[in-house]
Scaffold this active site. Structure first.
Site, PDB file in Angstrom:
ATOM      1  N   CYS A 176     -19.672   1.581   8.482  1.00 32.00           N
ATOM      2  CA  CYS A 176     -18.894   0.911   9.522  1.00 32.00           C
ATOM      3  C   CYS A 176     -17.657   1.776   9.735  1.00 32.00           C
ATOM      4  CB  CYS A 176     -18.512  -0.497   9.054  1.00 32.00           C
ATOM      5  SG  CYS A 176     -17.395  -1.355  10.179  1.00 32.00           S
ATOM      6  N   CYS A 200     -19.576  -6.687   3.157  1.00 35.44           N
ATOM      7  CA  CYS A 200     -18.889  -5.494   3.654  1.00 35.44           C
ATOM      8  C   CYS A 200     -17.590  -5.382   2.879  1.00 35.44           C
ATOM      9  CB  CYS A 200     -18.619  -5.654   5.152  1.00 35.44           C
ATOM     10  SG  CYS A 200     -17.618  -4.318   5.843  1.00 35.44           S
ATOM     11  N   CYS A 229       0.291   0.268  10.339  1.00 36.32           N
ATOM     12  CA  CYS A 229      -0.135  -0.762   9.376  1.00 36.32           C
ATOM     13  C   CYS A 229       1.008  -1.559   8.750  1.00 36.32           C
ATOM     14  CB  CYS A 229      -0.974  -0.108   8.282  1.00 36.32           C
ATOM     15  SG  CYS A 229      -1.665  -1.365   7.173  1.00 36.32           S
ATOM     16  N   CYS A 279       0.089   4.936   7.036  1.00 38.02           N
ATOM     17  CA  CYS A 279      -0.572   4.729   8.337  1.00 38.02           C
ATOM     18  C   CYS A 279       0.427   4.037   9.288  1.00 38.02           C
ATOM     19  CB  CYS A 279      -1.834   3.895   8.162  1.00 38.02           C
ATOM     20  SG  CYS A 279      -2.893   4.508   6.821  1.00 38.02           S
ATOM     21  N   CYS A 312     -16.509  -9.666   5.078  1.00 36.55           N
ATOM     22  CA  CYS A 312     -15.898  -8.353   4.851  1.00 36.55           C
ATOM     23  C   CYS A 312     -14.615  -8.510   4.037  1.00 36.55           C
ATOM     24  CB  CYS A 312     -15.615  -7.706   6.204  1.00 36.55           C
ATOM     25  SG  CYS A 312     -14.895  -6.073   6.034  1.00 36.55           S
ATOM     26  N   CYS A 347       0.831  -1.214   0.000  1.00 35.79           N
ATOM     27  CA  CYS A 347       0.000   0.000   0.000  1.00 35.79           C
ATOM     28  C   CYS A 347       0.865   1.264   0.000  1.00 35.79           C
ATOM     29  CB  CYS A 347      -0.929  -0.018   1.213  1.00 35.79           C
ATOM     30  SG  CYS A 347      -2.060   1.383   1.233  1.00 35.79           S
ATOM     31  N   ARG A 355     -18.022  -3.203  17.654  1.00 33.21           N
ATOM     32  CA  ARG A 355     -17.263  -4.424  17.356  1.00 33.21           C
ATOM     33  C   ARG A 355     -15.943  -4.468  18.113  1.00 33.21           C
ATOM     34  NH1 ARG A 355     -16.805  -5.163  11.524  1.00 33.21           N
ATOM     35  NH2 ARG A 355     -18.913  -5.928  11.779  1.00 33.21           N
TER      36      ARG A 355
HETATM   37  N1  SAM Z   1      -6.709   0.250   3.054  1.00 30.90           N
HETATM   38  C1  SAM Z   1      -8.016   0.518   3.509  1.00 30.90           C
HETATM   39  C2  SAM Z   1      -8.067   1.686   4.464  1.00 30.90           C
HETATM   40  O1  SAM Z   1      -7.093   1.930   5.158  1.00 30.90           O
HETATM   41  O2  SAM Z   1      -9.082   2.353   4.524  1.00 30.90           O
HETATM   42  C3  SAM Z   1      -8.695  -0.672   4.138  1.00 30.90           C
HETATM   43  C4  SAM Z   1      -7.912  -1.652   4.985  1.00 30.90           C
HETATM   44  S1  SAM Z   1      -7.220  -1.006   6.477  1.00 30.90           S
HETATM   45  C5  SAM Z   1      -6.087  -2.245   6.946  1.00 30.90           C
HETATM   46  C6  SAM Z   1      -8.560  -1.100   7.620  1.00 30.90           C
HETATM   47  C7  SAM Z   1      -8.333  -0.656   9.033  1.00 30.90           C
HETATM   48  O3  SAM Z   1      -7.630  -1.658   9.758  1.00 30.90           O
HETATM   49  C8  SAM Z   1      -7.533   0.595   9.293  1.00 30.90           C
HETATM   50  O4  SAM Z   1      -8.265   1.762   9.102  1.00 30.90           O
HETATM   51  C9  SAM Z   1      -7.180   0.436  10.758  1.00 30.90           C
HETATM   52  O5  SAM Z   1      -8.157   1.041  11.576  1.00 30.90           O
HETATM   53  C10 SAM Z   1      -7.178  -1.087  10.963  1.00 30.90           C
HETATM   54  N2  SAM Z   1      -5.807  -1.562  11.242  1.00 30.90           N
HETATM   55  C11 SAM Z   1      -4.800  -1.676  10.360  1.00 30.90           C
HETATM   56  N3  SAM Z   1      -3.678  -2.113  10.962  1.00 30.90           N
HETATM   57  C12 SAM Z   1      -3.984  -2.275  12.278  1.00 30.90           C
HETATM   58  C13 SAM Z   1      -3.236  -2.692  13.419  1.00 30.90           C
HETATM   59  N4  SAM Z   1      -1.953  -2.993  13.332  1.00 30.90           N
HETATM   60  N5  SAM Z   1      -3.872  -2.761  14.614  1.00 30.90           N
HETATM   61  C14 SAM Z   1      -5.181  -2.436  14.697  1.00 30.90           C
HETATM   62  N6  SAM Z   1      -5.932  -2.023  13.653  1.00 30.90           N
HETATM   63  C15 SAM Z   1      -5.348  -1.937  12.451  1.00 30.90           C
HETATM   64  C1  DTB Z   2     -11.309  -2.783  11.280  1.00 31.29           C
HETATM   65  O1  DTB Z   2     -11.665  -1.778  11.940  1.00 31.29           O
HETATM   66  N1  DTB Z   2     -10.460  -3.709  11.711  1.00 31.29           N
HETATM   67  C2  DTB Z   2     -10.229  -4.703  10.701  1.00 31.29           C
HETATM   68  C3  DTB Z   2     -11.228  -4.295   9.593  1.00 31.29           C
HETATM   69  N2  DTB Z   2     -11.756  -3.063  10.071  1.00 31.29           N
HETATM   70  C4  DTB Z   2     -10.807  -4.227   8.207  1.00 31.29           C
HETATM   71  C5  DTB Z   2      -8.811  -4.783  10.288  1.00 31.29           C
HETATM   72  C6  DTB Z   2      -7.863  -5.035  11.434  1.00 31.29           C
HETATM   73  C7  DTB Z   2      -6.506  -5.207  10.858  1.00 31.29           C
HETATM   74  C8  DTB Z   2      -5.494  -5.609  11.885  1.00 31.29           C
HETATM   75  C9  DTB Z   2      -4.143  -5.732  11.308  1.00 31.29           C
HETATM   76  C10 DTB Z   2      -3.989  -6.785  10.256  1.00 31.29           C
HETATM   77  O2  DTB Z   2      -4.452  -7.928  10.422  1.00 31.29           O
HETATM   78  O3  DTB Z   2      -3.325  -6.505   9.232  1.00 31.29           O
HETATM   79 FE1  SF4 Z   3      -2.882   1.203   3.355  1.00 30.49          FE
HETATM   80 FE2  SF4 Z   3      -2.778   0.044   5.710  1.00 30.49          FE
HETATM   81 FE3  SF4 Z   3      -3.310   2.638   5.572  1.00 30.49          FE
HETATM   82 FE4  SF4 Z   3      -5.154   0.849   4.693  1.00 30.49          FE
HETATM   83  S1  SF4 Z   3      -4.432   1.120   6.793  1.00 30.49           S
HETATM   84  S2  SF4 Z   3      -4.482   2.726   3.677  1.00 30.49           S
HETATM   85  S3  SF4 Z   3      -3.784  -0.749   3.926  1.00 30.49           S
HETATM   86  S4  SF4 Z   3      -1.382   1.634   4.966  1.00 30.49           S
END
Ligand code: SAM
Ligand code: DTB
Ligand code: SF4
Length: 336
Positions: A211, A151, A83, A80, A120, A76, A283
């Site tokens: 959501c 979702c 992430c 963030c 989802c 990506c 959730r």
């Molecule tokens: N890329 C898209 C976005 O960011 O909108 C969708 C997928 S993204 C991984 C969805 C959500 O997962 C993020 O907004 C964040 O709130 C959650 N998330 C990602 N990494 C995480 C982590 N290490 N611990 C907890 N939540 C996480």
């Molecule tokens: C949300 O709030 N939590 C989920 C879902 N929406 C997409 C994602 C959590 C991701 C946790 C880190 C991972 O597994 O990469």
């Molecule tokens: Fe990309 Fe992760 Fe940010 Fe979603 S949360 S936009 S996958 S860097």
């Protein structure tokens, strides 16, 4: 920060009631300070209030179950700080192409057989390009045809994309605010808070359920945890589904090594979400893998009524479905 329009009164029994403006009953606002006051209640009073609100709006012994599938993992372009899928951080997550339709359908069938009611699909994109969106629309249509709720979480949406998702049969779109506006810039620089609000507006405008939630334990203050909840609760229509994630710390990401949050503070956050968003599904999202059964049980008592089910979230571990089944049986929870 949003302006206060009506005060929250904390009664002597610890139950709060919101005064409603006499001129416009629809304009009710939670002040950040009022939500902080919830966090500061004695634990037992906070739980009592959360349970009272929960029982007035939901079956207290029912938990909705969603299964998550990463249909496009890694690589990506965003930054963030939490992430593992951001290309710029050196984590163990590899960049993979978009999954094939038949693989997604097979995963949805398995989720359905395991009792999930919603499927989802998540993609590690800043947002979908039109050529990316088209195959995802087919996935949504097929999953919907199987009788599952659908979702998707695909990043920021541009004009016209929410309409296409709606036409394909999408029931929910997940797009998190992640944290309070004041802390947001410490975590993400490649998209703004307003970008996120704009995507949520696009989703709302086509009548897809929203959501949206955030991540707790990123080093934010209690005030900022309350600030996130205020943003969500004060929306014209609060999200139907509010995922509260506990940061899963992944080596290689900037937030790896952040002081870990006391789990009871996480429970308080769930309770405050329940009280401020009485009719939303709250959730208990990422982070269950690091929580004892006792803490998860407290989260359900605090008003959490939805989880992600299945041994993987997107790239990190989640409890085994069989463990969740055992926990539900011990607590007398019905999976819906
Ligand atoms: N890329 C898209 C976005 O960011 O909108 C969708 C997928 S993204 C991984 C969805 C959500 O997962 C993020 O907004 C964040 O709130 C959650 N998330 C990602 N990494 C995480 C982590 N290490 N611990 C907890 N939540 C996480
Ligand atoms: C949300 O709030 N939590 C989920 C879902 N929406 C997409 C994602 C959590 C991701 C946790 C880190 C991972 O597994 O990469
Ligand atoms: Fe990309 Fe992760 Fe940010 Fe979603 S949360 S936009 S996958 S860097």
């Amino acid at each position: 920060m949003l302006e206060s329009i009506s005060p929250v009164v904390i009664n002597t029994d610890g139950l709060s009631s919101k005064a409603i403006s006499s001129c416009d009953a629809s304009i009710e606002r939670w002040r950040v300070a009022d939500i902080v006051a919830l966090f500061e209640l004695p634990f037992s009073d906070l739980m009592y209030q959360a349970q009272t609100v929960h029982r007035a709006n939901f079956d207290a012994n029912a938990v909705q179950v969603s299964t998550l599938l990463s249909i496009k993992t890694g690589g990506c372009s965003e930054d963030c700080g939490y992430c593992p899928q951001a290309a710029r951080y050196h984590t163990e997550v590899e960049d993979e192409p978009l999954m094939q339709l038949d693989e997604v359908v097979a995963a949805a069938q398995e989720a359905k057989a395991n009792g999930a009611s919603r499927f989802c699909m998540g993609a590690a994109w800043r947002g979908p390009k039109q050529r990316d969106l088209e195959p995802v629309l087919k996935m949504i249509a097929e999953v919907k045809a199987m009788g599952l709720e659908t979702c998707a979480t695909l990043g920021m949406l541009k004009d016209g994309q929410a309409e296409q998702l709606k036409d394909a049969g999408l029931d929910y779109y997940n797009h998190n605010l992640d944290t309070a506006p004041e802390f947001y810039g410490d975590v993400i620089s490649t998209r703004t808070y307003q970008d996120r609000l704009d995507t949520l507006d696009r989703v709302r405008s086509v009548d897809i359920n929203v959501c949206s939630g955030g991540i707790i334990g990123m080093g934010e203050s209690r005030n900022q945890r309350a600030g996130l909840l205020a943003q969500l609760a004060n929306m014209e229509r609060p999200p139907e589904s509010v995922p509260i994630n506990l940061l899963t710390q992944v080596e290689g990401t900037p937030l790896h090594g952040t002081d870990s949050l006391d789990h009871l503070e996480f429970v308080r956050t769930i309770a405050a979400a329940r009280i401020t968003m009485p009719t939303s599904y709250v959730r208990l999202s990422a982070g269950r893998q690091s929580m004892s059964e006792g803490i998860q049980a407290l989260c359900f008592l605090a008003g959490a009524n939805s989880i992600f089910y299945g041994e993987k979230l997107l790239t990190t571990a989640n409890p085994e479905a069989s463990e969740d089944k055992k926990l539900f049986a011990k607590l007398g929870i019905n999976q819906i």
